[in-house]
Design a protein around this motif. Structure first.
Motif, short mmCIF file in Angstrom:
data_model
loop_
_atom_site.label_atom_id
_atom_site.label_comp_id
_atom_site.label_asym_id
_atom_site.label_seq_id
_atom_site.Cartn_x
_atom_site.Cartn_y
_atom_site.Cartn_z
N VAL A 45 -25.51 8.54 69.06
CA VAL A 45 -26.58 8.62 68.40
C VAL A 45 -27.39 7.50 67.98
N SER A 46 -26.63 6.45 67.61
CA SER A 46 -27.20 5.34 67.13
C SER A 46 -28.03 4.54 68.25
N GLY A 47 -27.88 5.18 69.51
CA GLY A 47 -28.61 4.25 70.60
C GLY A 47 -29.87 4.81 70.88
N PHE A 48 -30.28 5.85 70.32
CA PHE A 48 -31.79 6.51 70.34
C PHE A 48 -32.71 5.94 69.62
N TYR A 49 -33.97 5.59 70.28
CA TYR A 49 -34.96 4.99 69.53
C TYR A 49 -35.65 6.09 68.52
N PHE A 50 -35.76 7.39 69.05
CA PHE A 50 -36.40 8.42 67.92
C PHE A 50 -35.23 9.31 67.91
N GLY A 80 -38.11 3.96 54.32
CA GLY A 80 -38.99 3.75 55.61
C GLY A 80 -40.49 4.17 55.17
N THR A 81 -41.22 4.29 56.14
CA THR A 81 -42.93 4.62 56.08
C THR A 81 -42.68 5.90 56.99
N LEU A 82 -43.74 6.78 56.52
CA LEU A 82 -43.90 7.75 57.19
C LEU A 82 -44.84 7.49 58.51
N SER A 83 -44.31 8.00 59.58
CA SER A 83 -45.02 7.56 60.85
C SER A 83 -45.88 8.82 61.16
N THR A 84 -46.79 8.62 62.16
CA THR A 84 -47.65 9.56 62.32
C THR A 84 -47.15 10.86 62.83
N THR A 85 -45.84 10.86 63.38
CA THR A 85 -45.21 12.24 63.95
C THR A 85 -44.82 13.05 62.48
N GLY A 86 -44.97 12.55 61.35
CA GLY A 86 -44.36 13.25 60.23
C GLY A 86 -42.98 12.93 59.87
N HIS A 87 -42.54 11.86 60.57
CA HIS A 87 -41.17 11.53 60.38
C HIS A 87 -41.04 10.25 59.48
N SER A 88 -39.98 10.04 58.87
CA SER A 88 -39.71 8.70 58.31
C SER A 88 -39.06 7.66 59.51
N THR A 89 -39.57 6.22 59.25
CA THR A 89 -39.40 5.29 60.17
C THR A 89 -37.84 5.14 60.14
N ASN A 90 -37.05 5.19 59.10
CA ASN A 90 -35.83 4.96 58.89
C ASN A 90 -34.63 6.23 58.39
N PHE A 91 -35.21 7.39 57.85
CA PHE A 91 -34.37 8.21 57.38
C PHE A 91 -34.17 9.36 58.66
N VAL A 92 -33.25 9.71 59.21
CA VAL A 92 -32.82 10.63 60.37
C VAL A 92 -32.83 12.10 59.91
N ILE A 93 -31.77 12.39 59.13
CA ILE A 93 -31.50 13.76 58.86
C ILE A 93 -30.46 13.90 57.62
N ASP A 94 -30.20 14.89 56.96
CA ASP A 94 -29.20 15.09 55.98
C ASP A 94 -28.05 16.09 56.82
#
Length: 187
Positions: free
Chosen positions: A37-42, A148-162
């Motif tokens: 999972v660490s190998g994915f860009y998104f 992180g910052t909020l990207s245009t997709t609405g996701h954080s650039t650093n937070f993944v999931i709980d």
């Protein structure tokens, strides 16, 4: 533009080569039984894909689904993927460790900053079917920066999931220790 990383250049290049090898192996030999999972860009796209596959298989509305997470014993048979969901690896525990004996979160070993998390089974299921048990809602970050910052997709650039991680201590115990899972270390 590159994926988020706090690694020095040499380690970054090694990490990039590992990511490329992971994707090339997937292309050459087919879908892996365990996803790094660490190998994915998104990473969020992979997580959504796992949920979508389950929703389509059972014709369940995707917005009624969530994940349960089961940390697997080291002797788990990984010769084939799970029936539903996905096996993932590549995460590190920061602020605690994983007790391989009790299969719950535990206090860090003195002078050991990080622990490698064993393989986790991401099990999609209806939100109402998720078992009620003692857990810690553990945040997963791409880097140790934990912001992180909020990207245009609405996701954080650093937070993944709980992730719901098994614990025999109250949630506040781990919150006070700053417990999180990281996709990569800074080395």
């Amino acid at each position: 533009k590159s994926y988020p990383s706090l690694k020095p250049l040499g380690s970054y290049v090694n990490d990039l080569i590992q990511r490329l090898n992971f994707l090339q192996s997937w292309y050459d030999t087919g879908v892996p039984n365990i996803f790094w999972v660490s190998g994915f860009y998104f990473t969020q796209a992979f997580i959504t894909g796992v949920k979508q596959n389950f929703a389509r298989k059972y014709t369940i509305p995707i917005d009624t689904l969530s994940f349960d997470y089961e940390v697997m014993p080291e002797d788990t048979d990984t010769s084939k993927p799970p029936e539903d969901g996905a096996y993932i690896n590549g995460l590190f525990v920061d602020g605690a460790r994983w007790s391989r004996e009790k299969m719950v979160l535990a206090e860090s070993t003195p002078k050991v900053l990080f622990d490698t998390m064993p393989m986790i089974w991401m099990k999609p299921m209806k939100k109402v079917d998720i078992p009620d048990r003692s857990i810690y809602w553990c945040p997963v970050y791409k880097t140790s920066e934990r912001r992180g910052t909020l990207s245009t997709t609405g996701h954080s650039t650093n937070f993944v999931i709980d992730m719901r991680i098994a614990s025999d201590k109250p949630e506040m115990h781990w919150v006070l220790r700053g417990l999180a899972l990281l996709c990569q270390l800074d080395d």
